[in-house]
Enzyme design. Structure first.
Site, short mmCIF file in Angstrom:
data_model
loop_
_atom_site.label_atom_id
_atom_site.label_comp_id
_atom_site.label_asym_id
_atom_site.label_seq_id
_atom_site.Cartn_x
_atom_site.Cartn_y
_atom_site.Cartn_z
N CYS A 184 30.02 40.38 55.28
CA CYS A 184 31.25 39.77 55.34
C CYS A 184 30.52 39.51 56.78
O CYS A 184 30.66 40.49 57.59
CB CYS A 184 32.21 40.46 54.96
SG CYS A 184 33.34 38.43 54.48
N CYS A 203 34.74 44.60 39.39
CA CYS A 203 34.89 44.19 40.86
C CYS A 203 33.46 44.11 42.25
O CYS A 203 33.28 44.23 42.16
CB CYS A 203 35.91 45.50 41.96
SG CYS A 203 35.61 43.99 43.58
N CYS A 228 39.49 45.50 56.90
CA CYS A 228 38.29 45.77 56.25
C CYS A 228 36.96 46.21 56.86
O CYS A 228 36.39 45.89 57.51
CB CYS A 228 38.44 44.81 55.76
SG CYS A 228 36.79 44.65 54.20
N CYS A 255 39.64 48.67 47.97
CA CYS A 255 40.24 48.01 48.17
C CYS A 255 39.89 48.38 49.63
O CYS A 255 40.31 48.62 49.77
CB CYS A 255 41.32 46.69 48.19
SG CYS A 255 42.18 46.67 46.28
N1 SAH Z 1 36.65 37.96 51.15
C1 SAH Z 1 37.83 38.33 49.88
C2 SAH Z 1 37.03 38.97 48.46
C3 SAH Z 1 37.39 39.95 49.58
S1 SAH Z 1 38.69 40.71 48.37
C4 SAH Z 1 39.28 37.73 50.25
O1 SAH Z 1 39.02 38.16 51.64
O2 SAH Z 1 39.77 37.46 49.86
C5 SAH Z 1 39.13 42.23 48.99
C6 SAH Z 1 40.86 42.42 48.89
O3 SAH Z 1 40.75 43.56 49.66
C7 SAH Z 1 41.57 41.56 49.89
O4 SAH Z 1 42.76 40.81 49.84
C8 SAH Z 1 41.17 42.32 50.85
O5 SAH Z 1 41.90 41.72 52.13
C9 SAH Z 1 41.85 43.19 50.47
N2 SAH Z 1 41.06 44.97 52.06
C10 SAH Z 1 40.91 44.61 52.51
N3 SAH Z 1 40.56 45.56 53.75
C11 SAH Z 1 41.47 46.54 52.70
C12 SAH Z 1 41.88 48.05 52.51
N4 SAH Z 1 41.42 48.44 54.44
N5 SAH Z 1 42.94 48.17 52.19
C13 SAH Z 1 42.96 47.17 51.55
N6 SAH Z 1 43.03 45.82 50.79
C14 SAH Z 1 42.39 45.93 51.82
#
Ligand code: SAH
Length: 360
Positions: free
Chosen positions: A110, A103, A117, A334
């Protein structure tokens, strides 16, 4: 000094052509760098000595430095990489029975400010270069080889940053991932995840065919405006249409990512609304149990709620899986990637004021 990690094959062919060298040199050098993990031109034994000498003067192969290397109890491994300007980003290695996924990050921080997030909390500094993006994969494979662990077989742009807001650098890195002379990963093994940057999705459809994931997280615009502020600019209907165009004829399904937030987006009604929304597009759903971080107001939906939500989608004919949480004991799950960098948006300062109860 040209860092060769910055160049995909066409760029490397041009670079050699400018020095009077034939295109096949680019193929040879790409193999050394990306397949053998070599960073020393003198080790490139099929290049003539004068060429090696010229490379030693005008070029280098330099990946990010390892600032920290953590292992989770479940085998997940997280690297904190230090860039040349001192910023630090994170990459996560997730080994499974049939694959090993890396990953990777596309930006330092960001700018999208999704409310659930932790990367968003850290603010934004800058885009990563191609060398810094592919360098995460290049370094990971070198480190894994040294430890006798399997090399990366799949890459997901699900680390820090919004990849479609760093389009050119991300695309050049994707070219290298897919190049037979570099990593030779098929389109199924490279996934870009986006919060839904519509112009980026349109351009992506013209320029590549890698797998696509959309961070949807809400079945209606009012809630999504709150969770993913980018939604105020690109509405759900528009984003889903762009995804539909992307997967188009003969392409696979879009993965819909949906973070499970207790009492926020996890009700039966919302599951039905999501199913209705997805009826029009070839999609599969990935439910992501929310991963907490300090000062967050959200909680993870409990397992029974997540199962119920999944069953409703499933009942509507939508392939749905719950993403297993990996690496949360080392903050590698994530939404937990934070890195270490200077926030240029002053977001951290603003959030500190909000948390203390002052004006936003
Ligand atoms: N900016 C892109 C790439 C980041 S992907 C995007 O938004 O898709 C990271 C993934 O993890 C995304 O699906 C995001 O929404 C998710 N994510 C972010 N914070 C999280 C959290 N606290 N718990 C679980 N998933 C989360």
């Amino acid at each position: 000094m040209q860092n060769l990690l910055d160049l995909d094959r066409p760029a490397l062919v041009d670079w050699f052509a400018a020095r009077g060298e034939k295109p096949f040199r680019a193929q040879q050098v790409l193999k050394w760098i990306h397949q053998q993990g070599v960073d020393d031109f003198d080790a490139m034994t099929n290049l003539a000595k004068p060429l090696r000498a010229a490379l030693n003067v005008g070029a280098c192969i330099r990946g990010p430095a390892v600032a920290a290397d953590q292992r989770s109890a479940d085998g997940t491994r997280k690297w904190l990489f230090q860039l040349e300007d001192g910023n630090r980003i994170e990459s996560v290695y997730i080994p499974e029975a049939d694959r090993a996924t890396l990953c990777i990050s596309s930006q330092v921080g960001c700018a999208l400010n999704c409310s659930f997030c932790s990367t968003a909390r850290q603010g934004f500094n800058r885009n990563l270069s191609t060398a810094e993006i592919i360098g995460q994969l290049w370094m990971a494979n070198r480190l894994l080889a040294a430890d006798g662990e399997p090399p990366v077989s799949n890459v997901v742009f699900m680390g820090m940053g919004e990849p479609l807001l760093n389009f050119d650098q991300v695309l050049r890195a994707v070219h290298l991932m897919q190049d037979d002379f570099a990593y030779a990963l098929s389109k199924r093994r490279v996934t870009l995840s986006t919060a839904g940057v519509v112009p980026g999705l349109e351009r992506l459809a013209r320029e590549t065919d890698i797998s696509l994931a959309l961070s949807l997280h809400a079945p209606d615009d009012a809630l999504r405006d709150e969770l993913v502020p980018l939604n105020k600019k690109y509405r759900i209907a528009q984003v889903l249409q762009a995804c539909k165009n992307y997967v188009g004829e003969g392409r696979r399904r879009v993965t819909i990512e949906y973070v499970m937030l207790a009492g926020v987006n996890d009700s039966d009604r919302q599951a039905h609304a999501l199913a209705a929304l997805l009826r029009q597009i070839p999609a599969k759903v990935n439910l992501i149990p929310f991963n907490p971080f300090p000062d967050t107001r959200y909680r993870r939906s409990d397992a029974r709620r997540i199962d119920r939500f999944r069953d409703i989608l499933y009942g509507a004919g939508i392939v749905t899986i719950t993403r297993r949480t990996r690496g949360d004991d080392i903050d590698a799950a994530c939404g937990q990637l934070a890195g270490d960098f200077k926030d240029r948006t002053r977001r951290r300062a603003r959030i500190a004021i909000e948390v203390r109860g002052g004006a936003a």
